[in-house]
Design a protein around this motif. Structure first.
Motif, PDB file in Angstrom:
ATOM      1  N   ILE A  51      -9.106  10.241 -10.822  1.00  7.23           N
ATOM      2  CA  ILE A  51     -10.074  10.463  -9.737  1.00  7.23           C
ATOM      3  C   ILE A  51     -11.323  11.036 -10.388  1.00  7.23           C
ATOM      4  CG2 ILE A  51     -10.534  11.727  -7.612  1.00  7.23           C
ATOM      5  CD1 ILE A  51      -7.543  11.603  -7.039  1.00  7.23           C
ATOM      6  N   GLU A  68     -12.393   8.600  -0.849  1.00  4.65           N
ATOM      7  CA  GLU A  68     -11.910   7.238  -0.606  1.00  4.65           C
ATOM      8  C   GLU A  68     -10.383   7.186  -0.673  1.00  4.65           C
ATOM      9  OE1 GLU A  68     -14.018   4.935  -3.521  1.00  4.65           O
ATOM     10  OE2 GLU A  68     -15.850   4.848  -2.305  1.00  4.65           O
ATOM     11  N   THR A  69      -9.799   7.931  -1.618  1.00  6.65           N
ATOM     12  CA  THR A  69      -8.333   7.987  -1.733  1.00  6.65           C
ATOM     13  C   THR A  69      -7.729   8.606  -0.478  1.00  6.65           C
ATOM     14  OG1 THR A  69      -8.509   8.205  -4.139  1.00  6.65           O
ATOM     15  CG2 THR A  69      -6.406   8.854  -3.133  1.00  6.65           C
ATOM     16  N   GLU A  81      -7.869   6.069   2.273  1.00  9.59           N
ATOM     17  CA  GLU A  81      -6.842   5.040   2.111  1.00  9.59           C
ATOM     18  C   GLU A  81      -5.481   5.548   2.587  1.00  9.59           C
ATOM     19  OE1 GLU A  81      -6.731   3.607  -1.912  1.00  9.59           O
ATOM     20  OE2 GLU A  81      -8.831   2.985  -1.857  1.00  9.59           O
ATOM     21  N   ASN A 136       3.147   7.773  -6.767  1.00  6.40           N
ATOM     22  CA  ASN A 136       2.577   8.989  -7.348  1.00  6.40           C
ATOM     23  C   ASN A 136       3.404  10.235  -7.059  1.00  6.40           C
ATOM     24  OD1 ASN A 136       0.255   7.755  -8.481  1.00  6.40           O
ATOM     25  ND2 ASN A 136      -0.665   7.687  -6.452  1.00  6.40           N
ATOM     26  N   GLN A 153     -14.710   9.195  -4.915  1.00  9.31           N
ATOM     27  CA  GLN A 153     -13.441   8.503  -5.134  1.00  9.31           C
ATOM     28  C   GLN A 153     -12.286   9.287  -4.507  1.00  9.31           C
ATOM     29  OE1 GLN A 153     -12.476   7.769  -9.220  1.00  9.31           O
ATOM     30  NE2 GLN A 153     -10.855   6.330  -8.715  1.00  9.31           N
ATOM     31  N   TYR A 154     -12.345  10.609  -4.583  1.00  4.57           N
ATOM     32  CA  TYR A 154     -11.328  11.459  -3.958  1.00  4.57           C
ATOM     33  C   TYR A 154     -11.299  11.221  -2.448  1.00  4.57           C
ATOM     34  CZ  TYR A 154      -9.134  15.705  -2.198  1.00  4.57           C
ATOM     35  OH  TYR A 154      -8.332  16.593  -1.525  1.00  4.57           O
ATOM     36  N   LYS A 167       0.837  -1.204   0.000  1.00  4.78           N
ATOM     37  CA  LYS A 167       0.000   0.000   0.000  1.00  4.78           C
ATOM     38  C   LYS A 167       0.871   1.254   0.000  1.00  4.78           C
ATOM     39  CE  LYS A 167      -4.024  -1.690   2.571  1.00  4.78           C
ATOM     40  NZ  LYS A 167      -4.751  -1.537   3.851  1.00  4.78           N
ATOM     41  N   ILE A 194       1.037   4.107  -3.043  1.00  6.39           N
ATOM     42  CA  ILE A 194       0.803   5.536  -2.838  1.00  6.39           C
ATOM     43  C   ILE A 194       2.051   6.343  -3.192  1.00  6.39           C
ATOM     44  CG2 ILE A 194       0.391   7.298  -1.061  1.00  6.39           C
ATOM     45  CD1 ILE A 194      -1.452   5.200   0.298  1.00  6.39           C
TER      46      ILE A 194
END
Length: 134
Positions: free
Chosen positions: A41, A49-50, A53, A19, A46-47, A12, A16
Protein backbone atom coordinates in the motif's frame (compact mmCIF):
# COMPACT_ATOMS: atom_id res chain seq x y z
CA UNK A 1 -26.80 -12.38 -9.68
CA UNK A 2 -25.55 -14.13 -12.76
CA UNK A 3 -23.09 -16.98 -12.50
CA UNK A 4 -20.35 -14.72 -13.89
CA UNK A 5 -21.08 -12.02 -11.29
CA UNK A 6 -21.12 -14.67 -8.56
CA UNK A 7 -17.76 -16.02 -9.73
CA UNK A 8 -16.27 -12.50 -9.75
CA UNK A 9 -17.57 -11.85 -6.23
CA UNK A 10 -16.20 -15.18 -5.03
CA UNK A 11 -12.80 -14.31 -6.51
CA UNK A 12 -12.81 -10.88 -4.82
CA UNK A 13 -13.64 -12.49 -1.47
CA UNK A 14 -10.88 -15.05 -1.92
CA UNK A 15 -8.34 -12.37 -2.89
CA UNK A 16 -9.12 -10.34 0.22
CA UNK A 17 -9.25 -13.43 2.45
CA UNK A 18 -5.78 -14.52 1.35
CA UNK A 19 -4.33 -11.71 3.46
CA UNK A 20 -5.71 -13.16 6.72
CA UNK A 21 -4.95 -16.24 8.78
CA UNK A 22 -7.44 -19.07 8.37
CA UNK A 23 -8.06 -19.63 12.08
CA UNK A 24 -9.23 -16.80 14.35
CA UNK A 25 -6.74 -15.54 16.92
CA UNK A 26 -9.45 -14.93 19.49
CA UNK A 27 -13.19 -15.05 19.04
CA UNK A 28 -13.86 -13.99 15.47
CA UNK A 29 -10.75 -11.82 15.08
CA UNK A 30 -8.42 -12.99 12.32
CA UNK A 31 -4.91 -11.64 12.11
CA UNK A 32 -3.14 -10.51 8.99
CA UNK A 33 -0.75 -13.16 7.71
CA UNK A 34 2.90 -12.73 8.64
CA UNK A 35 3.86 -12.37 4.99
CA UNK A 36 1.37 -9.54 4.42
CA UNK A 37 3.39 -6.66 3.02
CA UNK A 38 2.04 -3.35 4.24
CA UNK A 39 4.48 -1.69 1.83
CA UNK A 40 2.27 -2.86 -1.03
CA UNK A 41 0.00 0.00 0.00
CA UNK A 42 2.01 2.91 -1.36
CA UNK A 43 -0.22 5.89 -0.65
CA UNK A 44 -3.20 7.08 1.37
CA UNK A 45 -5.21 7.03 -1.85
CA UNK A 46 -4.39 3.35 -2.42
CA UNK A 47 -5.26 2.60 1.22
CA UNK A 48 -8.66 4.28 0.80
CA UNK A 49 -9.24 2.40 -2.46
CA UNK A 50 -8.49 -0.88 -0.64
CA UNK A 51 -11.01 0.02 2.07
CA UNK A 52 -13.57 0.88 -0.63
CA UNK A 53 -12.98 -2.48 -2.33
CA UNK A 54 -13.45 -4.38 0.94
CA UNK A 55 -16.58 -2.35 1.74
CA UNK A 56 -18.05 -3.10 -1.70
CA UNK A 57 -17.34 -6.82 -1.34
CA UNK A 58 -19.06 -6.75 2.06
CA UNK A 59 -22.09 -4.98 0.53
CA UNK A 60 -22.29 -7.47 -2.34
CA UNK A 61 -21.89 -10.42 0.03
CA UNK A 62 -24.72 -9.19 2.25
CA UNK A 63 -26.91 -8.64 -0.81
CA UNK A 64 -26.12 -12.13 -2.08
CA UNK A 65 -27.05 -13.61 1.31
CA UNK A 66 -30.31 -11.67 1.49
CA UNK A 67 -31.34 -12.56 -2.05
CA UNK A 68 -30.54 -16.24 -1.48
CA UNK A 69 -32.76 -16.29 1.63
CA UNK A 70 -35.54 -14.24 0.05
CA UNK A 71 -35.62 -16.44 -3.03
CA UNK A 72 -36.38 -19.39 -0.74
CA UNK A 73 -38.89 -17.50 1.42
CA UNK A 74 -40.82 -15.62 -1.27
CA UNK A 75 -42.28 -18.39 -3.36
CA UNK A 76 -45.09 -16.25 -4.78
CA UNK A 77 -44.80 -12.79 -6.29
CA UNK A 78 -46.76 -9.92 -4.67
CA UNK A 79 -47.58 -12.01 -1.59
CA UNK A 80 -46.64 -10.59 1.82
CA UNK A 81 -44.43 -12.76 4.01
CA UNK A 82 -44.71 -11.42 7.56
CA UNK A 83 -41.85 -11.46 10.07
CA UNK A 84 -42.43 -13.00 13.51
CA UNK A 85 -41.63 -9.58 14.96
CA UNK A 86 -41.20 -6.37 12.94
CA UNK A 87 -37.75 -5.11 12.02
CA UNK A 88 -37.12 -1.75 13.70
CA UNK A 89 -35.08 0.87 11.87
CA UNK A 90 -36.21 4.43 11.05
CA UNK A 91 -39.69 2.89 11.24
CA UNK A 92 -41.18 -0.55 11.70
CA UNK A 93 -41.05 -3.05 8.81
CA UNK A 94 -43.41 -5.99 9.17
CA UNK A 95 -43.25 -8.03 5.96
CA UNK A 96 -41.34 -8.87 2.83
CA UNK A 97 -42.60 -9.20 -0.74
CA UNK A 98 -41.17 -10.04 -4.13
CA UNK A 99 -41.90 -7.94 -7.21
CA UNK A 100 -40.18 -9.18 -10.35
CA UNK A 101 -36.53 -9.77 -9.49
CA UNK A 102 -36.54 -7.36 -6.52
CA UNK A 103 -37.61 -7.60 -2.88
CA UNK A 104 -39.35 -4.94 -0.80
CA UNK A 105 -40.21 -4.36 2.85
CA UNK A 106 -43.67 -3.29 4.02
CA UNK A 107 -43.34 -0.34 6.40
CA UNK A 108 -45.71 0.87 9.11
CA UNK A 109 -47.30 3.39 6.71
CA UNK A 110 -48.24 0.63 4.27
CA UNK A 111 -45.56 1.69 1.76
CA UNK A 112 -42.92 -0.54 0.22
CA UNK A 113 -39.23 0.23 0.71
CA UNK A 114 -36.11 -1.33 -0.75
CA UNK A 115 -34.40 -3.90 1.45
CA UNK A 116 -31.57 -2.82 3.74
CA UNK A 117 -28.11 -4.31 3.41
CA UNK A 118 -26.93 -3.25 6.86
CA UNK A 119 -25.34 -5.73 9.24
CA UNK A 120 -28.25 -5.46 11.73
CA UNK A 121 -30.79 -6.31 9.00
CA UNK A 122 -28.70 -9.26 7.79
CA UNK A 123 -28.56 -10.56 11.38
CA UNK A 124 -32.32 -10.04 11.72
CA UNK A 125 -32.97 -12.07 8.55
CA UNK A 126 -30.51 -14.75 9.64
CA UNK A 127 -32.29 -15.03 13.03
CA UNK A 128 -35.72 -14.91 11.39
CA UNK A 129 -35.06 -17.70 8.92
CA UNK A 130 -32.28 -19.71 10.58
CA UNK A 131 -34.35 -22.91 10.23
CA UNK A 132 -33.84 -22.75 6.44
CA UNK A 133 -30.24 -23.85 6.99
CA UNK A 134 -30.97 -26.89 9.13
Amino acid sequence: MTKEELNKLSQKIEDISNNFELKPFSGKVKLLKENFDINEIKSPKQYLETIDEITEVLRETRLLFLYSVFNIVCKEEDKLYYFDTPYQAAMSYSALTKKGESFYLLDEDGDYSEIFISEPFVRFIDDQYWELYE
